[in-house]
Design a protein around this motif. Structure first.
Motif, short mmCIF file in Angstrom:
data_model
loop_
_atom_site.label_atom_id
_atom_site.label_comp_id
_atom_site.label_asym_id
_atom_site.label_seq_id
_atom_site.Cartn_x
_atom_site.Cartn_y
_atom_site.Cartn_z
N GLY A 281 0.97 -1.11 -0.03
CA GLY A 281 -0.20 0.05 -0.12
C GLY A 281 0.96 1.31 0.16
O GLY A 281 0.72 2.08 -0.78
N LEU A 282 1.98 1.41 0.90
CA LEU A 282 2.97 2.42 0.74
C LEU A 282 3.45 2.73 -0.42
O LEU A 282 3.76 3.92 -0.93
CB LEU A 282 3.89 2.25 1.88
CG LEU A 282 3.27 2.30 3.29
CD1 LEU A 282 4.38 2.14 4.32
CD2 LEU A 282 2.77 3.68 3.77
N SER A 283 3.97 1.66 -1.05
CA SER A 283 4.56 1.46 -2.44
C SER A 283 3.71 2.17 -3.43
O SER A 283 4.22 2.78 -4.42
CB SER A 283 5.03 0.27 -2.66
OG SER A 283 5.94 -0.26 -2.00
N VAL A 284 2.39 1.58 -3.62
CA VAL A 284 1.56 2.10 -4.58
C VAL A 284 1.21 3.64 -4.16
O VAL A 284 1.23 4.45 -5.13
CB VAL A 284 0.20 1.33 -4.48
CG1 VAL A 284 -0.83 1.97 -5.31
CG2 VAL A 284 0.47 -0.30 -4.91
N ALA A 285 1.03 4.09 -3.01
CA ALA A 285 0.97 5.45 -2.69
C ALA A 285 2.28 6.37 -3.32
O ALA A 285 2.14 7.22 -3.78
CB ALA A 285 0.87 5.62 -1.09
N GLY A 286 3.32 5.71 -3.09
CA GLY A 286 4.70 6.36 -3.38
C GLY A 286 4.61 6.40 -5.04
O GLY A 286 4.94 7.82 -5.50
#
Length: 377
Positions: free
Chosen positions: A191-196
């Motif tokens: 989720g954090l990677s996609v947000a990034g």
């Protein structure tokens, strides 16, 4: 070790894609090469040379036992990291259209991002094999490869090479998911990677422009949507059986990068729905066969070999899907090579090398597993 011991189906599928690539590049580049180099077969000759080098590289890789890759995975990762840093140094890396992705080597160029994909697969396969318990049961064991992937992604984005970043990250997360990482860890980091990635898209106006052009290319057919519009015209002209090899109109300077990123569009125009379907089926068969080899390795308790196969399948399938998706308007415009087909020496060498690793694993599965002590990181 000799070539006759190769898996015949896997080798023939790879060869078939190389032949398709040679034919497609020859047809798509004739006018461009004549105009820019006064030789209609300029790119064809270079592509033949790239194929010869790539097949030779594949032969060399095939001689290397998988145990050697297991022991040296960290070295390949370090080498890829050095290359990604070198390409960013002023005066060292070659800038083309605002992107600094190539290292000049005399008459040739090396694209470190292609090498990074293979290095990441080899390193992660070894790490997931040696640290299986830590990856599945502890946050620290899971975060180490995530940090490595983040470092690679950062360097790739500085070039910038958003497409390679997505492939490297997706392959890494796919391998960790297959390794059995805890779902909660996986969801949080993913989720954090996609947000990034979303933040990176909106941080650069040209990426936002590509995204909006993808949703409605006809809103600006002579500006941001030009490439996609011309590509879709090529698909439309191809209809069921195509206009015939060599008869494409879109390659006559209408479609930019006709022999590289959009070679599938020209292939679809000249061979139609039938020819495009054949290429898709070849990829499906190749990836399916690689996954089958990986499954055999997993059942034989050769986890490193299994992860190598799964990683190669993820790279091939990801790049093929993105390239063909971009060409057909399914995905936003992004420069990614079509494995074994697109023009480019580094891509061909890496693809043949990764396929050779799978061929070697298939050959080793026919032999008793050697006794070897595994080191723990």
């Amino acid at each position: 070790m000799r070539w006759p011991s190769l898996d015949p189906l896997l080798a023939l599928l790879g060869l078939a894609l190389l032949v398709v690539g040679l034919v497609a590049i020859s047809s798509a580049s004739i006018e461009y090469a004549e105009f820019n180099y006064n030789s209609p077969w300029f790119h064809t000759k270079r592509h033949l040379m790239y194929i010869a080098i790539a097949v030779t590289a594949g032969f060399v890789v095939y001689q290397v036992p998988s145990s050697i890759w297991l022991k040296t995975g960290w070295a390949w990762l370090f080498a890829a990291l050095i290359l990604l840093i070198l390409v960013l140094l002023p005066g060292v890396g070659k800038d083309v259209n605002g992107s600094q992705r190539w290292l000049p080597l005399g008459p040739f160029t090396l694209q470190p991002s292609e090498f990074a994909k293979m290095a990441m697969v080899v390193y992660l396969a070894g790490y997931l094999d040696r640290q299986a318990d830590a990856v599945r049961n502890s946050w620290q064991g899971f975060m180490l490869p995530v940090v490595v992937v983040a470092c690679f992604a950062l360097l790739l984005m500085v070039e910038p090479d958003f497409g390679a970043t997505v492939i490297v990250a997706a392959t890494a997360f796919g391998l960790m998911f297959l390794a059995g990482v805890r779902l909660m860890y996986f969801i949080v980091v993913l989720g954090l990677s996609v947000a990034g990635l979303v933040a990176l898209i909106f941080s650069a106006p040209y990426r936002v422009q590509r995204l909006t052009a993808y949703t409605d290319p006809w809103a600006d057919p002579f500006g941001s949507g030009f490439q996609l519009v011309q590509s879709l015209i090529a698909f439309g002209r191809g209809e069921w059986l195509g206009v015939g090899l060599g008869n494409s109109v879109q390659k006559l300077f209408y479609l930019p990068e006709a022999h590289t990123d959009f070679v599938f569009s020209i292939w679809a125009e000249e061979t139609g729905f039938l020819g495009a379907s054949v290429v898709i089926l070849l990829y499906a068969a190749l990836i399916g066969r690689i996954l089958w080899v990986g499954r055999k390795a997993s059942l034989a308790s050769r986890d490193f070999s299994a992860y190598i196969c799964y990683g190669v399948a993820l790279v091939f399938s990801g790049q093929a899907f993105v390239n063909m998706g971009v060409s057909s308007g399914l995905l936003p415009t992004k420069g990614l090579t079509l494995p074994f087909i697109s023009y480019g020496g580094t891509s061909l060498i890496v693809c043949c090398s990764m396929l050779a690793m799978v061929l070697r694993i298939q050959q080793e599965l026919r032999q008793p597993q050697p006794k070897s002590a595994r080191r723990v990181l």
